[in-house]
Scaffold this motif. Structure first.
Motif, PDB file in Angstrom:
ATOM      1  N   VAL A 115      -8.161  19.428  -7.006  1.00 52.47           N
ATOM      2  CA  VAL A 115      -7.266  18.510  -6.299  1.00 52.47           C
ATOM      3  C   VAL A 115      -7.880  17.128  -6.473  1.00 52.47           C
ATOM      4  CG1 VAL A 115      -6.198  17.902  -4.097  1.00 52.47           C
ATOM      5  CG2 VAL A 115      -6.601  20.305  -4.653  1.00 52.47           C
ATOM      6  N   CYS A 116      -7.049  16.200  -6.963  1.00 57.53           N
ATOM      7  CA  CYS A 116      -7.570  14.886  -7.338  1.00 57.53           C
ATOM      8  C   CYS A 116      -7.012  13.793  -6.421  1.00 57.53           C
ATOM      9  CB  CYS A 116      -7.194  14.610  -8.785  1.00 57.53           C
ATOM     10  SG  CYS A 116      -7.634  12.963  -9.302  1.00 57.53           S
ATOM     11  N   LEU A 117      -7.928  13.092  -5.786  1.00 60.05           N
ATOM     12  CA  LEU A 117      -7.537  11.948  -4.970  1.00 60.05           C
ATOM     13  C   LEU A 117      -7.709  10.705  -5.833  1.00 60.05           C
ATOM     14  CD1 LEU A 117      -7.109  10.440  -2.189  1.00 60.05           C
ATOM     15  CD2 LEU A 117      -9.607  10.413  -2.043  1.00 60.05           C
ATOM     16  N   GLU A 118      -6.622   9.928  -5.924  1.00 59.05           N
ATOM     17  CA  GLU A 118      -6.677   8.762  -6.799  1.00 59.05           C
ATOM     18  C   GLU A 118      -6.370   7.518  -5.981  1.00 59.05           C
ATOM     19  OE1 GLU A 118      -4.690   9.524 -10.585  1.00 59.05           O
ATOM     20  OE2 GLU A 118      -4.041   7.432 -10.546  1.00 59.05           O
ATOM     21  N   VAL A 119      -7.223   6.510  -6.095  1.00 53.92           N
ATOM     22  CA  VAL A 119      -6.950   5.232  -5.418  1.00 53.92           C
ATOM     23  C   VAL A 119      -6.966   4.149  -6.491  1.00 53.92           C
ATOM     24  CG1 VAL A 119      -7.692   3.596  -3.647  1.00 53.92           C
ATOM     25  CG2 VAL A 119      -8.058   6.051  -3.292  1.00 53.92           C
ATOM     26  N   SER A 120      -5.787   3.556  -6.726  1.00 53.47           N
ATOM     27  CA  SER A 120      -5.756   2.538  -7.777  1.00 53.47           C
ATOM     28  C   SER A 120      -5.255   1.209  -7.230  1.00 53.47           C
ATOM     29  CB  SER A 120      -4.916   3.009  -8.957  1.00 53.47           C
ATOM     30  OG  SER A 120      -3.620   3.235  -8.535  1.00 53.47           O
ATOM     31  N   ASP A 121      -5.728   0.147  -7.861  1.00 49.22           N
ATOM     32  CA  ASP A 121      -5.301  -1.194  -7.448  1.00 49.22           C
ATOM     33  C   ASP A 121      -5.109  -2.059  -8.687  1.00 49.22           C
ATOM     34  OD1 ASP A 121      -7.767  -2.813  -8.133  1.00 49.22           O
ATOM     35  OD2 ASP A 121      -8.680  -1.408  -6.726  1.00 49.22           O
ATOM     36  N   ASN A 122      -4.392  -3.170  -8.495  1.00 49.51           N
ATOM     37  CA  ASN A 122      -4.239  -4.094  -9.626  1.00 49.51           C
ATOM     38  C   ASN A 122      -5.051  -5.363  -9.358  1.00 49.51           C
ATOM     39  OD1 ASN A 122      -2.714  -5.211  -7.620  1.00 49.51           O
ATOM     40  ND2 ASN A 122      -0.925  -5.631  -8.864  1.00 49.51           N
ATOM     41  N   GLY A 123      -6.274  -5.135  -8.838  1.00 51.59           N
ATOM     42  CA  GLY A 123      -7.137  -6.247  -8.438  1.00 51.59           C
ATOM     43  C   GLY A 123      -8.026  -6.776  -9.546  1.00 51.59           C
ATOM     44  N   GLY A 177     -10.551   1.100   1.504  1.00 52.18           N
ATOM     45  CA  GLY A 177     -11.121  -0.162   2.009  1.00 52.18           C
ATOM     46  C   GLY A 177     -11.510  -1.085   0.866  1.00 52.18           C
ATOM     47  N   ASN A 178     -12.166  -0.546  -0.164  1.00 50.71           N
ATOM     48  CA  ASN A 178     -12.557  -1.359  -1.322  1.00 50.71           C
ATOM     49  C   ASN A 178     -11.330  -1.932  -2.019  1.00 50.71           C
ATOM     50  OD1 ASN A 178     -15.242  -0.976  -0.955  1.00 50.71           O
ATOM     51  ND2 ASN A 178     -15.530   0.473  -2.623  1.00 50.71           N
ATOM     52  N   ALA A 179     -10.306  -1.075  -2.205  1.00 50.79           N
ATOM     53  CA  ALA A 179      -9.097  -1.548  -2.897  1.00 50.79           C
ATOM     54  C   ALA A 179      -8.473  -2.712  -2.116  1.00 50.79           C
ATOM     55  CB  ALA A 179      -8.103  -0.403  -3.057  1.00 50.79           C
ATOM     56  N   VAL A 180      -8.418  -2.565  -0.792  1.00 44.93           N
ATOM     57  CA  VAL A 180      -7.828  -3.631   0.044  1.00 44.93           C
ATOM     58  C   VAL A 180      -8.691  -4.894  -0.021  1.00 44.93           C
ATOM     59  CG1 VAL A 180      -7.312  -4.311   2.445  1.00 44.93           C
ATOM     60  CG2 VAL A 180      -6.624  -2.051   1.613  1.00 44.93           C
ATOM     61  N   ARG A 181     -10.020  -4.714   0.032  1.00 47.00           N
ATOM     62  CA  ARG A 181     -10.896  -5.884   0.101  1.00 47.00           C
ATOM     63  C   ARG A 181     -11.043  -6.599  -1.237  1.00 47.00           C
ATOM     64  NH1 ARG A 181     -16.367  -5.026   1.868  1.00 47.00           N
ATOM     65  NH2 ARG A 181     -16.304  -3.087   0.708  1.00 47.00           N
ATOM     66  N   ILE A 207      -1.543  -1.389  -4.199  1.00 42.71           N
ATOM     67  CA  ILE A 207      -2.546  -0.318  -4.092  1.00 42.71           C
ATOM     68  C   ILE A 207      -1.800   1.002  -3.963  1.00 42.71           C
ATOM     69  CG2 ILE A 207      -4.411   0.603  -2.658  1.00 42.71           C
ATOM     70  CD1 ILE A 207      -4.751  -2.446  -1.772  1.00 42.71           C
ATOM     71  N   LEU A 208      -2.224   1.980  -4.723  1.00 39.34           N
ATOM     72  CA  LEU A 208      -1.565   3.279  -4.655  1.00 39.34           C
ATOM     73  C   LEU A 208      -2.595   4.367  -4.362  1.00 39.34           C
ATOM     74  CD1 LEU A 208       0.922   5.137  -5.143  1.00 39.34           C
ATOM     75  CD2 LEU A 208       0.233   5.229  -7.541  1.00 39.34           C
ATOM     76  N   LEU A 240       0.855  -1.194   0.000  1.00 37.64           N
ATOM     77  CA  LEU A 240       0.000   0.000   0.000  1.00 37.64           C
ATOM     78  C   LEU A 240       0.886   1.237   0.000  1.00 37.64           C
ATOM     79  CD1 LEU A 240      -2.730   1.470   0.361  1.00 37.64           C
ATOM     80  CD2 LEU A 240      -2.653   0.924   2.781  1.00 37.64           C
ATOM     81  N   SER A 241       0.945   1.949  -1.134  1.00 40.74           N
ATOM     82  CA  SER A 241       1.851   3.104  -1.218  1.00 40.74           C
ATOM     83  C   SER A 241       1.080   4.414  -1.297  1.00 40.74           C
ATOM     84  CB  SER A 241       2.732   3.028  -2.467  1.00 40.74           C
ATOM     85  OG  SER A 241       3.005   1.723  -2.823  1.00 40.74           O
ATOM     86  N   LEU A 242       1.828   5.469  -1.013  1.00 41.15           N
ATOM     87  CA  LEU A 242       1.240   6.806  -1.005  1.00 41.15           C
ATOM     88  C   LEU A 242       2.120   7.736  -1.824  1.00 41.15           C
ATOM     89  CD1 LEU A 242      -0.861   8.760   0.446  1.00 41.15           C
ATOM     90  CD2 LEU A 242       0.936   9.144   2.111  1.00 41.15           C
ATOM     91  N   GLU A 243       1.499   8.567  -2.658  1.00 36.33           N
ATOM     92  CA  GLU A 243       2.278   9.498  -3.465  1.00 36.33           C
ATOM     93  C   GLU A 243       1.614  10.870  -3.391  1.00 36.33           C
ATOM     94  OE1 GLU A 243       3.845   7.630  -7.242  1.00 36.33           O
ATOM     95  OE2 GLU A 243       2.857   9.428  -8.019  1.00 36.33           O
ATOM     96  N   LEU A 244       2.357  11.858  -2.881  1.00 34.73           N
ATOM     97  CA  LEU A 244       1.781  13.202  -2.767  1.00 34.73           C
ATOM     98  C   LEU A 244       2.626  14.190  -3.563  1.00 34.73           C
ATOM     99  CD1 LEU A 244       1.153  13.315   1.098  1.00 34.73           C
ATOM    100  CD2 LEU A 244      -0.480  12.709  -0.690  1.00 34.73           C
ATOM    101  N   LYS A 245       1.966  15.028  -4.334  1.00 39.20           N
ATOM    102  CA  LYS A 245       2.713  16.080  -5.036  1.00 39.20           C
ATOM    103  C   LYS A 245       3.018  17.201  -4.038  1.00 39.20           C
ATOM    104  CE  LYS A 245       2.760  14.685  -9.436  1.00 39.20           C
ATOM    105  NZ  LYS A 245       2.253  13.357  -9.198  1.00 39.20           N
TER     106      LYS A 245
END
Ligand code: ADP
Length: 260
Positions: free
Chosen positions: A185-193, A162-166, A174-175, A135-140
């Motif tokens: 300002v864009c919050l992005e939650v991505s997964d390779n699920g 929570g959805n990405a983890v589940r 998960i990023l 689970l990584s975090l990237e902030l500009k």
């Protein structure tokens, strides 16, 4: 009052004229209001008996639990799980109704979305590790603040991370990232699920919609998380989008107007 303006095309393809429709939608608003009041009332009334059932199951387990056989004990534990699920659904329904009718929103103040994303990463770190996810975090740097309700922002992150983890099979990536895109300002939650099929993407923000597949059947949920996130985004003059490919992963983006 609702006004709609439609263009009327001529046979040659040009514009023939404009039609303006003005409607009195008071009755629609009143019906909506009644429906929400009803949902809120029923939800509230259901919580009391569920709390009683929960306590009774706990008392039985505590006092005579040791005298019950395995099957009976399992039944009681399952009963508690079901009660917990029902209470969660009621809380989500109440939340959604409140957001949609009263326009949430408790108290908006300027806040740094990056801070909340950092908090969410910390919160979900243990569950992610348990599942073998990275689970990584990237902030500009130097992102502007947004005008938002802190509780609502926490709810957005809670649902998306929570959805990405589940919904990502063990050992996934998960990023969570925050960036600036065209004044938002864009919050992005991505997964390779598991991803979401195109025909399901259309309905994924509808109340109670859950994808029915082999991968999701064993995951408990209400189908109210994403509608809540969408309502919160819209309540903040923002929006939500999903890009996803079945079997490859999903990216949810929530845009909030940047404070200048
Ligand atoms: P819930 O998770 O309680 O079912 P949501 O509204 O949060 O409710 O999600 C609706 C459905 O969308 C889920 O049941 C699941 O099928 C699908 N979904 C949500 N997030 C993801 C994701 N990151 N990857 C794949 N499917 C997802």
């Amino acid at each position: 009052i609702r006004a709609r303006v439609n263009l009327v095309a001529g046979s040659e393809g040009g514009v023939l004229g404009l039609v303006t429709v003005i409607e009195d939608i008071t009755y629609l608003k009143e019906m909506d209001q009644k429906k929400s009041e009803f949902v809120a009332m029923v939800s509230h009334e259901l919580k009391a008996p569920l709390a009683v059932l929960d306590t009774q199951a706990k008392v039985i387990l505590k006092t005579v639990g040791h005298t019950l056989d395995d099957k009976q004990q399992k039944m009681l534990y399952r009963m508690q799980e079901r009660i917990k699920g029902a209470v969660e659904m009621i809380n989500d329904l109440l939340d959604l109704t409140r957001i949609e009718d009263q326009g949430v929103v408790r108290q908006k103040s300027p806040l740094d979305l990056g801070e909340y994303a950092t908090e969410a990463r910390e919160l979900w770190d243990a569950s992610a590790k348990e599942r073998g996810h990275k689970l990584s975090l990237e902030l500009k740097e130097g992102l502007p603040e947004i005008m938002a309700d802190p509780g609502a922002i926490r709810e957005v992150l809670m649902n998306l991370v929570g959805n990405a983890v589940r919904y990502t099979p063990d050992g996934g990536e998960i990023l969570v990232s925050v960036c600036l895109e065209k004044g938002y300002v864009c919050l992005e939650v991505s997964d390779n699920g598991i991803g979401v099929a195109p025909e399901d993407q259309k309905r994924i923000f509808d109340r109670f919609f859950r994808v029915k597949s082999e991968h999701t059947r064993h995951i408990v949920g209400t189908g109210l998380g994403l509608p809540i996130v969408k309502a919160i985004a819209e309540e903040h003059q923002g929006r939500i989008s999903l890009e996803s490919r079945l079997g490859k992963g999903s990216t949810f983006k929530v845009y909030f107007p940047a404070l200048v």
